[in-house]
Design a protein around this motif. Structure first.
Motif, PDB file in Angstrom:
ATOM      1  N   CYS A  16      28.996   5.018  65.095  1.00 19.27           N
ATOM      2  CA  CYS A  16      30.360   4.304  64.412  1.00 19.27           C
ATOM      3  C   CYS A  16      31.164   2.308  65.500  1.00 19.27           C
ATOM      4  O   CYS A  16      30.322   2.278  65.807  1.00 19.27           O
ATOM      5  N   HIS A  93      35.515  11.872  59.584  1.00 14.74           N
ATOM      6  CA  HIS A  93      35.183  11.217  58.353  1.00 14.74           C
ATOM      7  C   HIS A  93      33.245  12.252  58.556  1.00 14.74           C
ATOM      8  O   HIS A  93      33.759  13.080  60.249  1.00 14.74           O
ATOM      9  N   HIS A  95      30.387  11.367  59.826  1.00 11.35           N
ATOM     10  CA  HIS A  95      29.264  11.565  61.219  1.00 11.35           C
ATOM     11  C   HIS A  95      29.484  11.818  62.151  1.00 11.35           C
ATOM     12  O   HIS A  95      30.407  12.637  63.110  1.00 11.35           O
ATOM     13  N   HIS A 177      35.022   3.254  56.227  1.00 10.23           N
ATOM     14  CA  HIS A 177      33.830   3.465  56.828  1.00 10.23           C
ATOM     15  C   HIS A 177      32.595   4.236  55.897  1.00 10.23           C
ATOM     16  O   HIS A 177      30.961   3.841  56.225  1.00 10.23           O
ATOM     17  N   ASP A 196      37.868   5.485  61.671  1.00 10.32           N
ATOM     18  CA  ASP A 196      37.162   4.644  61.996  1.00 10.32           C
ATOM     19  C   ASP A 196      38.213   3.017  61.315  1.00 10.32           C
ATOM     20  O   ASP A 196      37.321   1.894  61.403  1.00 10.32           O
TER      21      ASP A 196
HETATM   22 ZN   LIG Z   1      31.558   6.665  62.020  1.00 10.99          ZN
END
Ligand SMILES: [Zn+2]
Length: 303
Positions: A16, A93, A95, A177, A196
């Protein structure tokens, strides 16, 4: 007592948009900060975690890397809420350092997520878990035995959540992102949790193949048109005011325009990447993460 890092250390930087090296081993209570009447944040780690406390229910935005961090987030949310209060969970998100703390949460936690983000998590989530687990023994341990909650609510583009005395809007505006980025607007408090997508002096990280400067700009345009936050809480950089939207818009607009112009001149993606990286480094000397703009160029050329 064992202390868990809410962060992924240097590894987070690779996934990130971290702008600074983060210390490991933050203890949560020291970092729990009240942002506004209903919004709290666990700051000092990467990502920042948002907690929105209403009279009827509490919303948690992101839950950290692995079950131990999820437990820290859950404990903070419970401390701020009345006993037995209904819990909602959402993630900016898919991630791993944002969305793998589910295992700590009770099964009746209402997980709300954009349909696109859920599909992306199902397709790509394990890849991110493997990347994190493969990079440090500490992160591997945090991810040990992690489990996902099944979403109770999947929405297309806009979800309105009533927490009692506070209304929250969760919105998906398109790829930035990742394909499934969402932003969370706490309307009465005028606070935007921006993931992000809108950062503070951190260059965009075009992670997904569909993520381009133009797609990012389109998302920021929608945020600017629909939300007018006084306070913005990004994931991996310090809090700021509405100027963060303006700055992100200007950055992505400039980048998109330069890539289009250089492509029209016949420059290769590699040449354009080198040129725009140098230009943006000169124009934004105090911004972080400027070394990853090539990805945005590559994705823009592929479209
Ligand atoms: Zn990310």
């Amino acid at each position: 007592m064992k202390r868990y890092a809410l962060i992924a250390g240097l590894l987070g930087a690779a996934v990130c948009a971290d702008t600074q090296a983060q210390p490991r081993g933050h203890q949560l209570p020291d970092n729990l900060t009240q942002i506004s009447a209903h919004v709290w944040a666990i700051e000092g780690g990467s990502p920042a975690i948002g907690i929105v406390v209403g009279k009827k229910a509490t919303l948690i935005v992101d839950n950290g890397l692995g079950t131990p961090n999820g437990k820290i987030v859950l404990d903070a949310a419970r401390k701020l809420s009345t006993k037995g209060q209904k819990l909602y969970l959402t993630t900016t998100h898919y991630h791993a350092e944002h969305a793998t703390g589910d295992g700590a949460f009770p099964p009746d936690t209402v997980l709300v997520r954009p349909r696109v983000q859920q599909a992306e998590l199902e397709a790509e989530g394990q890849k991110l878990i493997d990347i994190f687990a493969g990079r440090s023994p500490e992160d591997k341990e945090l991810l040990q035995g992690m489990t996902y909650l099944k979403p109770a609510v999947l929405f297309d583009s806009d979800y309105r959540l009533d927490l009692g005395d506070v209304t929250v809007r969760i919105a998906w505006f398109g790829p930035a992102h990742t394909r499934g980025d969402e932003v969370v607007m706490i309307e009465p408090d005028s606070v935007l949790i921006s993931g992000d997508v809108v950062q503070n002096k951190a260059a965009p990280y075009f992670y997904c193949a569909e993520c381009t400067p133009a797609s990012w700009l389109a998302v920021v345009d929608k945020i600017a048109a629909q939300f007018h936050p006084k306070i913005i809480v990004p994931d991996h950089s310090p809090m700021g005011d509405a100027s963060l939207v303006t700055e992100t818009r200007a950055f992505t607009a400039t980048l998109a325009a330069r890539i289009a112009a250089l492509k029209a001149e016949g420059k290769s993606a590699e040449e354009t990447g080198k040129i725009v990286t140098a230009e943006m480094q000169a124009k934004y000397p105090d911004w972080g993460s400027l070394n990853r703009l090539q990805l945005g160029v590559t994705h823009a050329y592929a479209q």
